[in-house]
Enzyme design. Structure first.
Site, PDB file in Angstrom:
ATOM      1  N   SER A  55     -69.884-175.365  90.176  1.00 13.95           N
ATOM      2  CA  SER A  55     -69.244-174.062  90.359  1.00 13.95           C
ATOM      3  C   SER A  55     -68.490-173.690  89.079  1.00 13.95           C
ATOM      4  CB  SER A  55     -68.329-174.097  91.585  1.00 13.95           C
ATOM      5  OG  SER A  55     -67.929-172.805  91.941  1.00 13.95           O
ATOM      6  N   GLU A  58     -75.672-171.229  99.314  1.00 13.00           N
ATOM      7  CA  GLU A  58     -74.369-171.423  98.678  1.00 13.00           C
ATOM      8  C   GLU A  58     -73.229-170.754  99.459  1.00 13.00           C
ATOM      9  OE1 GLU A  58     -73.813-172.997  95.708  1.00 13.00           O
ATOM     10  OE2 GLU A  58     -75.714-172.993  94.612  1.00 13.00           O
ATOM     11  N   HIS A 100     -72.439-174.346  99.219  1.00  8.76           N
ATOM     12  CA  HIS A 100     -71.803-174.589  97.923  1.00  8.76           C
ATOM     13  C   HIS A 100     -71.064-175.926  97.979  1.00  8.76           C
ATOM     14  CE1 HIS A 100     -70.587-172.955  94.086  1.00  8.76           C
ATOM     15  NE2 HIS A 100     -69.296-173.004  94.357  1.00  8.76           N
TER      16      HIS A 100
END
Length: 540
Positions: free
Chosen positions: A232, A354, A451
């Site tokens: 990320s 995600e 995610h």
């Protein structure tokens, strides 16, 4: 509220107590505790040996960034005499809004009595199988997530113990400046002295890499085999480092996990955000230097106010790295991939859904109308065409399923695949692309492949993550994924005997490793969806 107790005060107090007598030290850590001592360029540090893995926490790699060092490039820490304890995590960068109640992991840190947030936050943590033993182990330096605004290198899921033991590697995690203190471009208002202020948070990471270059051999690591990896926001930091001349040669492989940084903050946008910040603090452009003497709480309060008033996304609008022409001379992957470090092999990928991570409950029960409205907000008039493509490729999917697939590819999947394409076009170093489809069983399975899902697999820390801890299938996949990450760190090629052959990416065939309980190599696994999204997003 920001905890006032500094890391230096905490460590000084802890060292006095522990040094008072061996009995006190053993009482604090257990009678059988084994300690380890290593030498750095700034002094000796004491860590702890846990079943053969030597762990050092809160080791300073830079000076306090408060006062005259605020908004300035990092400096070396002062040297110390004797042996400094490196037994507890150091503080995170300031990231909490003053007056807002702490939650989650912040509460846990506070309960442990540790300093929580401080400008004296340039610290790193090391997990190594050996100290000064002449071995040259691959080094894996983790850039934490949280965008460019939050997070730290102290998360249990990124504890380096298992990875260090499994791969005979040295794992390093770091803390660095974030948000307003790390990424406010004051060069236009403050002149050349503040010319790099918009990127000092990234320069902190470069400084940590220099520390690794100069010191990691004492911890059994090879300074010539350094991998930077992150997820990320951490992946975005990795992408940015690939475009920074000052980072060139300090790392030798790179892994971007769900962190596409095609573009950063433009040079003409950054001063607008800085001007708004000064206004919130009652300052004008001639008073930039006063920012260095204001209480950090005031600056943090103004920062949060600016984010709200300007709707700053903290990715390309402000309080994140700026293309300043110096520290970051150009965008990492726009219009092409930066050629600053072209010979560094790159591995990158994304997860299938995600955006199920952290989604509101209402998003899991969308109507068709709500689906179309949300997708129009992303891709405008292309919404209907994109939805049709995704529905055809995913028969039986609900409106919510389709939304998560499209939104996830819009924010992560499509940019990641475009980065692979642009980086491979340099024809200098191999690129390896993956697609993570493994689904977590928690919450009835509705999160699918959210995610962060690959982090516990990469670190072989499946018991440390709620997403994986209850799955009987997770250990087998972790055994494969962590070995792939280690292999890439060791030789710049992720291939191991445990998975099918994973060839380097090329734009014609687009070979992609699809990670799941039964992992397999596929060429362009979501081809129609990719093409639809590239078109809708104008990703030529």
């Amino acid at each position: 509220m920001i905890v006032k107790r500094s890391r230096r005060d905490f460590l000084k107090q802890a060292s006095i107590v522990m040094a008072a007598s061996g009995a006190v030290l053993k009482s604090a850590w257990g009678a059988d505790t084994k300690f380890a001592v290593a030498t750095t360029a700034f002094g000796k540090v004491r860590g702890v040996d846990v079943d053969g893995i030597n762990i050092f926490k809160g080791v300073p790699y830079g000076a306090n960034t408060a006062g005259k060092n605020r908004f300035m490039p990092p400096a070396d820490p002062a040297k110390w005499s004797g042996v400094r304890d490196a037994l507890e995590f150091g503080p995170s960068a300031p990231q909490t809004e003053p007056g807002v109640r702490r939650t989650g992991s912040n509460l846990a840190v506070a309960a442990a009595g540790l300093p929580m947030e401080s400008e004296d936050c340039l610290v790193l943590n090391i997990w190594t199988p050996g100290i000064n033993d002449g071995r040259k182990r691959p080094v894996m330096l983790w850039c934490h997530g949280g965008g460019f605004s939050t997070g730290s290198g102290s998360s249990p899921v990124t504890d380096g113990t298992n990875l260090a033991r499994r791969g005979d590697v040295v794992v390093v995690t770091i803390n660095h400046r974030l948000n307003v203190l790390g990424f406010t471009y004051l060069g236009e208002a403050g002149g050349t002295e503040f010319a790099q202020s918009g990127d000092v948070g990234m320069l902190d990471i470069v400084h940590a890499l220099k520390w690794v270059r100069d010191n990691i051999a004492q911890f059994g690591g090879d300074p010539n085999t350094v991998t930077i990896f992150g997820q990320s926001g951490g992946g975005r930091k990795v992408g940015t480092l690939l475009a920074m001349p000052s980072a060139k040669g300090l790392f030798h492989r790179a892994i971007i996990e769900s962190g596409p940084t095609i573009k950063l903050v433009e040079r003409d946008q950054a001063p607008r955000v800085a001007s708004e910040l000064l206004g919130k603090l009652g300052l004008n452009k001639s008073q930039v230097r006063e920012l260095q003497s204001l209480p950090v709480e005031r600056i943090m309060g103004a920062y949060f106010a600016v984010v709200r008033s300007m709707n700053v996304d903290q990715m390309t609008m402000g309080f994140s790295p700026t293309v300043d022409g110096s520290a970051v001379p150009r965008h990492p992957f726009h219009p092409t991939a930066s050629d600053v470090s072209p010979n560094v092999p790159l591995m990158l990928g994304h997860t299938r859904t995600e955006l199920t991570s952290g989604a509101d409950a209402a998003v899991f029960s969308l109507s068709d109308d709500a689906l179309h409205g949300r997708i129009r907000g992303l891709v405008g008039e292309s919404a209907g065409r994109v939805i049709d493509v995704y529905r055809k490729a995913n028969p039986g999917a609900t409106p919510s399923d389709i939304y998560f697939l499209i939104a996830s590819d819009y924010r992560y999947g499509a940019p990641v695949m475009k980065i692979a394409e642009r980086r491979a076009a340099l024809k200098k170093a191999p690129v390896f692309l993956y697609y993570f489809r493994w689904e977590t069983p928690i919450d009835g399975g509705r999160l699918k492949s959210p995610h962060t899902i690959e982090i516990p697999f990469a670190f072989d820390n499946i018991k440390a993550s709620r997403l994986t801890a209850s799955s009987p299938d997770a250990p087998a996949l972790a055994d494969k994924v962590s070995d792939e990450w280690i292999a890439f760190a060791r030789k710049g090629d992720p291939n191991t005997p445990k998975l099918p052959r994973w060839p380097a990416f090329n734009a014609a065939e687009r070979p992609t490793m699809v990670f799941n309980n039964e992992s397999k190599l596929e060429n362009d696994p979501i081809r129609e969806q990719r093409i639809a999204m590239f078109t809708a997003m104008n990703l030529a």
